[in-house]
Scaffold this active site. Structure first.
Site, PDB file in Angstrom:
ATOM      1  N   ASN A  19      40.400  66.270  29.680  1.00  8.45           N
ATOM      2  CA  ASN A  19      41.280  65.148  29.987  1.00  8.45           C
ATOM      3  C   ASN A  19      40.540  63.826  30.179  1.00  8.45           C
ATOM      4  OD1 ASN A  19      40.699  67.065  32.238  1.00  8.45           O
ATOM      5  ND2 ASN A  19      41.343  65.327  33.487  1.00  8.45           N
TER       6      ASN A  19
ATOM      7  N   HIS B 186      54.943  66.126  30.612  1.00  8.80           N
ATOM      8  CA  HIS B 186      54.732  64.669  30.748  1.00  8.80           C
ATOM      9  C   HIS B 186      53.471  64.168  30.053  1.00  8.80           C
ATOM     10  CE1 HIS B 186      51.662  64.098  34.072  1.00  8.80           C
ATOM     11  NE2 HIS B 186      51.947  65.367  34.277  1.00  8.80           N
TER      12      HIS B 186
ATOM     13  N   CYS C 105      43.088  61.882  39.782  1.00 10.76           N
ATOM     14  CA  CYS C 105      42.782  62.508  41.070  1.00 10.76           C
ATOM     15  C   CYS C 105      41.445  62.018  41.607  1.00 10.76           C
ATOM     16  CB  CYS C 105      42.734  64.022  40.933  1.00 10.76           C
ATOM     17  SG  CYS C 105      43.689  64.639  39.576  1.00 10.76           S
TER      18      CYS C 105
HETATM   19  C1  PLP Z   1      47.559  66.535  33.684  1.00 13.44           C
HETATM   20  C2  PLP Z   1      46.733  67.759  33.557  1.00 13.44           C
HETATM   21  C3  PLP Z   1      47.003  68.900  34.334  1.00 13.44           C
HETATM   22  C4  PLP Z   1      48.070  68.910  35.403  1.00 13.44           C
HETATM   23  O1  PLP Z   1      49.348  68.901  34.862  1.00 13.44           O
HETATM   24  P1  PLP Z   1      50.596  68.486  35.812  1.00 13.44           P
HETATM   25  O2  PLP Z   1      51.782  68.774  34.981  1.00 13.44           O
HETATM   26  O3  PLP Z   1      50.415  67.046  36.110  1.00 13.44           O
HETATM   27  O4  PLP Z   1      50.507  69.362  37.011  1.00 13.44           O
HETATM   28  C5  PLP Z   1      46.237  70.032  34.145  1.00 13.44           C
HETATM   29  N1  PLP Z   1      45.245  70.047  33.237  1.00 13.44           N
HETATM   30  C6  PLP Z   1      44.951  68.987  32.470  1.00 13.44           C
HETATM   31  C7  PLP Z   1      43.862  69.083  31.469  1.00 13.44           C
HETATM   32  C8  PLP Z   1      45.674  67.805  32.613  1.00 13.44           C
HETATM   33  O5  PLP Z   1      45.371  66.753  31.859  1.00 13.44           O
END
Ligand code: PLP
Length: 397
Positions: A152, A202, A325
């Site tokens: 991410n 999302h 985060c």
């Molecule tokens: C955003 C994200 C998550 C968390 O997903 P949520 O739906 O916000 O709980 C987990 N892993 C990765 C790689 C992400 O980018």
């Protein structure tokens, strides 16, 4: 002032198609799918339909899809379930990487406290773990391998099909956090040899607070939210019908347009990278090619990510210095540290994550404003003073 939103790895705007698909389920079709009357059964049909459509996009059976409240919940459930199933057979070893999302890492840290042993594989300077290293780490007592599909922060794509293939051959359960990959690059749970996979609506223009876990038939899934018999008894709670319908619509849309979107994004991404590398003492983090189409992650020596973000925000640019985060915690990103970057460089990072809604004009705006912001931050940086005067040596040429 215009707003240029380039933080799509944190969250995306909902697409019109996803909003239109979910609206009836927020208004007229408000039934509970567990109710026997017609109003409930119409909702039940929508739920079944969304499950089938999501399964089709991932190339699996609808019965292999479990809806969750998002990517974090899917990661938690997959990892904890596989760990406890392994422990029941005396297997308490898990393999992962040092640069997973915190939903994975914090689950693993907790399991370590509960007596599991976790091997965190090196992701190297390019942000890619190799299948050979996974193979070498597998032991008799390995219960689970969990490696994210695409990172991410730096956007690097892992050799998932290869890792999945070797896990399958060695009889080890393989989970992948595919939250950044699904809807953005081709993902096929069969071709990729995946046992469990997490997604989140999302991150591909669906609603927030909804996701799914794919679990291959034959892999037992434990329940962590007790209550009603929803999701075949694996996840209690009245289903988020509107959110689930939006997820199906958004995923279909993303998959239909994937080739065109990704061609557009790669062009914008590479233009942005090329332009930003003209800033003196800058570098691109993570492999340039095995990379998500919309991800740009740079370090500018002698800057500090948080102040850079404030300067960019003043110019209407919404970006990130790491994952959402870690931004609040002022610690350098664990992902950049895992890539081997020293603290003082990891602090000066900037992530620009594009979506197909971004335009050529916006890229030009970014390329005119970011160099100015970097200059402003450097002008008041004592670290930059030391670098300029030669008191400190440059770590980025
Ligand atoms: C955003 C994200 C998550 C968390 O997903 P949520 O739906 O916000 O709980 C987990 N892993 C990765 C790689 C992400 O980018």
């Amino acid at each position: 002032m215009k707003t240029v939103y380039v933080d799509n790895a944190a969250t995306t705007a909902m697409s019109d198609r996803a909003i239109e698909a979910m609206t009836p389920y927020l208004k007229n079709v408000y039934g509970n799918p567990s109710s026997l009357h017609t109003v409930g059964q119409v909702a039940k049909e929508a739920l079944d339909d969304a499950r089938a459509r999501i399964a089709k996009c991932l190339n699996c059976d609808p019965k292999e899809i479990y809806f969750t409240s998002g990517g974090s919940e899917a990661d938690n459930q997959a990892i904890r379930s596989a760990a406890l199933n392994g422990a029941a057979k005396g297997k308490k070893h898990i393999i992962s990487t040092a640069f997973e999302h915190h939903a994975v890492l914090h689950t693993l840290k907790k399991l370590e406290k509960e007596g599991f042993e976790v091997t965190y594989l090196d992701v190297h300077e390019n942000g890619i773990v190799t299948a050979e290293e996974v193979a070498a780490a597998i032991r008799e007592n390995t219960a689970l391998v969990t490696v994210m599909y695409a990172n991410n922060e730096v956007g690097t794509i892992q050799p998932i099909a290869e890792i999945g293939g070797l896990c399958r051959a060695r009889g080890v359960v393989f989970h992948t956090d595919a939250v950044q990959a699904v809807g953005h690059i081709p993902v096929d749970v069969k071709a990729d040899n995946i046992d469990m996979l997490s997604i989140s609506a999302h991150k591909f223009h669906g609603a927030k607070g909804v996701g799914a876990l794919y679990v291959r038939r034959g892999i037992p899934l434990r329940t962590f939210i007790e209550g009603g018999a929803q999701e075949r008894g694996r996840r209690a709670g009245t289903e988020n019908i509107g959110g689930i319908v939006s997820m199906a619509a958004a995923l279909e849309e993303a998959c239909e347009n994937m080739a065109a979107n990704s061609a557009k994004l790669i062009k914008l991404r590479d233009e942005l990278i090329k332009g930003l590398l003209k800033i003196p003492h800058s570098r691109l983090n993570g492999d340039g090619r095995a990379r998500l189409p919309g991800n740009v992650n740079m370090c500018f020596e002698g800057t500090e990510g948080e102040s850079l973000l404030l300067h960019l925000d003043e110019r209407g640019i919404c970006a990130s210095s790491g994952s959402a985060c870690t931004t609040a915690s002022l610690e350098p990103s664990h992902v950049l540290l895992a890539l081997g970057l020293p603290h003082e460089i990891a602090h000066g990072s900037l992530r620009l994550s594009l979506s197909e809604n971004n335009t050529e004009e916006e890229i030009e705006y970014l390329l005119s404003e970011i160099p100015k912001a970097v200059e402003k931050v450097r002008a008041v940086s004592s670290l930059w003073d030391d670098l300029k005067s030669g008191k400190r040596k440059h770590l980025i040429d």
